[in-house]
Each structure stands twice: as structure tokens, then as C-alpha cells.
Write a protein that holds these residues in place. Structure first.
Motif, PDB file in Angstrom:
ATOM      1  N   PRO A 197       0.775  -1.224   0.000  1.00 35.93           N
ATOM      2  CA  PRO A 197       0.000   0.000   0.000  1.00 35.93           C
ATOM      3  C   PRO A 197       0.812   1.284   0.000  1.00 35.93           C
ATOM      4  CG  PRO A 197      -0.013  -0.988   2.178  1.00 35.93           C
ATOM      5  CD  PRO A 197       0.688  -1.943   1.257  1.00 35.93           C
ATOM      6  N   ASP A 198       2.043   1.271   0.485  1.00 35.72           N
ATOM      7  CA  ASP A 198       2.830   2.496   0.591  1.00 35.72           C
ATOM      8  C   ASP A 198       3.444   2.891  -0.739  1.00 35.72           C
ATOM      9  OD1 ASP A 198       2.356   2.872   3.294  1.00 35.72           O
ATOM     10  OD2 ASP A 198       4.043   1.608   3.875  1.00 35.72           O
ATOM     11  N   SER A 199       3.506   4.193  -0.953  1.00 31.53           N
ATOM     12  CA  SER A 199       4.176   4.729  -2.143  1.00 31.53           C
ATOM     13  C   SER A 199       5.679   4.672  -1.942  1.00 31.53           C
ATOM     14  CB  SER A 199       3.752   6.177  -2.352  1.00 31.53           C
ATOM     15  OG  SER A 199       2.370   6.256  -2.551  1.00 31.53           O
ATOM     16  N   PRO A 200       6.434   4.681  -3.026  1.00 32.49           N
ATOM     17  CA  PRO A 200       7.897   4.735  -2.887  1.00 32.49           C
ATOM     18  C   PRO A 200       8.318   6.002  -2.151  1.00 32.49           C
ATOM     19  CG  PRO A 200       7.271   4.238  -5.138  1.00 32.49           C
ATOM     20  CD  PRO A 200       6.014   4.618  -4.419  1.00 32.49           C
ATOM     21  N   ILE A 201       9.450   5.932  -1.503  1.00 35.15           N
ATOM     22  CA  ILE A 201      10.011   7.068  -0.790  1.00 35.15           C
ATOM     23  C   ILE A 201      11.179   7.596  -1.611  1.00 35.15           C
ATOM     24  CG2 ILE A 201      11.241   7.791   1.299  1.00 35.15           C
ATOM     25  CD1 ILE A 201       9.820   5.444   2.713  1.00 35.15           C
ATOM     26  N   GLU A 202      11.254   8.915  -1.781  1.00 32.98           N
ATOM     27  CA  GLU A 202      12.419   9.519  -2.416  1.00 32.98           C
ATOM     28  C   GLU A 202      13.369   9.950  -1.317  1.00 32.98           C
ATOM     29  OE1 GLU A 202      11.612  12.683  -5.085  1.00 32.98           O
ATOM     30  OE2 GLU A 202      11.007  11.331  -6.683  1.00 32.98           O
ATOM     31  N   GLU A 207      15.046   6.319  -5.200  1.00 33.10           N
ATOM     32  CA  GLU A 207      13.678   5.916  -4.907  1.00 33.10           C
ATOM     33  C   GLU A 207      13.786   4.596  -4.148  1.00 33.10           C
ATOM     34  OE1 GLU A 207      10.145   6.321  -7.681  1.00 33.10           O
ATOM     35  OE2 GLU A 207      10.567   4.181  -7.779  1.00 33.10           O
ATOM     36  N   ARG A 265      11.765   1.453  -2.690  1.00 35.78           N
ATOM     37  CA  ARG A 265      10.501   0.709  -2.831  1.00 35.78           C
ATOM     38  C   ARG A 265      10.541  -0.549  -1.967  1.00 35.78           C
ATOM     39  NH1 ARG A 265      10.632   0.212  -9.360  1.00 35.78           N
ATOM     40  NH2 ARG A 265      11.028   2.391  -9.803  1.00 35.78           N
ATOM     41  N   ARG A 266       9.381  -0.993  -1.562  1.00 34.74           N
ATOM     42  CA  ARG A 266       9.279  -2.276  -0.869  1.00 34.74           C
ATOM     43  C   ARG A 266       9.110  -3.367  -1.917  1.00 34.74           C
ATOM     44  NH1 ARG A 266       5.149  -2.478   3.925  1.00 34.74           N
ATOM     45  NH2 ARG A 266       4.659  -0.310   4.150  1.00 34.74           N
ATOM     46  N   GLY A 268       9.965  13.731   0.260  1.00 37.73           N
ATOM     47  CA  GLY A 268       8.771  12.897   0.121  1.00 37.73           C
ATOM     48  C   GLY A 268       8.287  12.423   1.479  1.00 37.73           C
ATOM     49  N   ARG A 269       7.392  11.473   1.467  1.00 41.50           N
ATOM     50  CA  ARG A 269       6.776  11.061   2.723  1.00 41.50           C
ATOM     51  C   ARG A 269       7.345   9.748   3.215  1.00 41.50           C
ATOM     52  NH1 ARG A 269       3.243   7.196   3.290  1.00 41.50           N
ATOM     53  NH2 ARG A 269       2.684   6.104   1.411  1.00 41.50           N
ATOM     54  N   ARG A 270       7.302   9.593   4.524  1.00 35.95           N
ATOM     55  CA  ARG A 270       7.720   8.357   5.169  1.00 35.95           C
ATOM     56  C   ARG A 270       6.471   7.649   5.675  1.00 35.95           C
ATOM     57  NH1 ARG A 270      12.582   6.949   6.221  1.00 35.95           N
ATOM     58  NH2 ARG A 270      14.277   8.375   5.958  1.00 35.95           N
TER      59      ARG A 270
END
Length: 86
Positions: A2-7, A26, A28-29, A73-75
Motif C-alpha cells: 500500500p505504501d508509495s515509494p520514498i524519495e 527511490e 521501494r518495498r 517525500g513522505r515516510r
């Protein structure tokens, strides 16, 4: 996932030749071969080793780096990089 990638922006300083540079990764999980969630790093759209554990100087190839992270970006909630849920 569900989480977006983090920059994540990193600044690098080579302790061998004093070369300095930066890059925005970037994160990603992804699932590994055992089905566990891992962090995968991408630079310019290509998967790359973690700059924190396997970074090398782009000029001299030395692994003696000083690395500083700058969050962009967001965590995920709670500040954790990954949350494992059954």
C-alpha cells in the motif's frame, strides 16, 4: 503493497579523493525470494545496491565514503522504513 515509494536524497563525500556528489534514490518495498519484504533502491529508474552499505566513489572507486541523507517525500507512519504485517 500500500505504501508509495520514498524519495531519499543522499550526499556523498569520498574520504580517499575528496570528490563530492549527490543522488536522489527511490526506495521501494519488494518481496525477496523467501517472500519477505525488503527495501530496494533505484537510481535513475535502475535498481542499484544500497548507497548506505555498498556505496563507492564514482571517481576513484573507494568504499570510504561519508554519506548524509536528506529526506524528500513522505515516510510511512511511525517513521519506520517498513512495517511488516502478517
Amino acid at each position: 503493497m500500500p505504501d508509495s515509494p520514498i524519495e531519499q536524497a543522499y550526499s556523498f563525500l569520498c574520504r580517499s579523493c575528496a570528490h563530492a556528489w549527490s543522488g536522489v534514490y527511490e526506495i521501494r518495498r519488494v518481496y525477496d525470494s523467501r517472500g519477505l519484504i525488503q527495501s530496494a533502491f533505484f537510481l535513475d529508474g535502475r535498481r542499484t545496491p544500497s548507497p548506505l552499505t555498498q556505496g563507492r566513489c564514482v571517481r576513484c572507486g573507494s568504499a570510504h565514503l561519508q554519506v548524509t541523507a536528506h529526506t524528500r517525500g513522505r515516510r510511512p507512519r511511525g517513521g519506520a522504513m517498513m512495517e511488516l504485517t502478517p
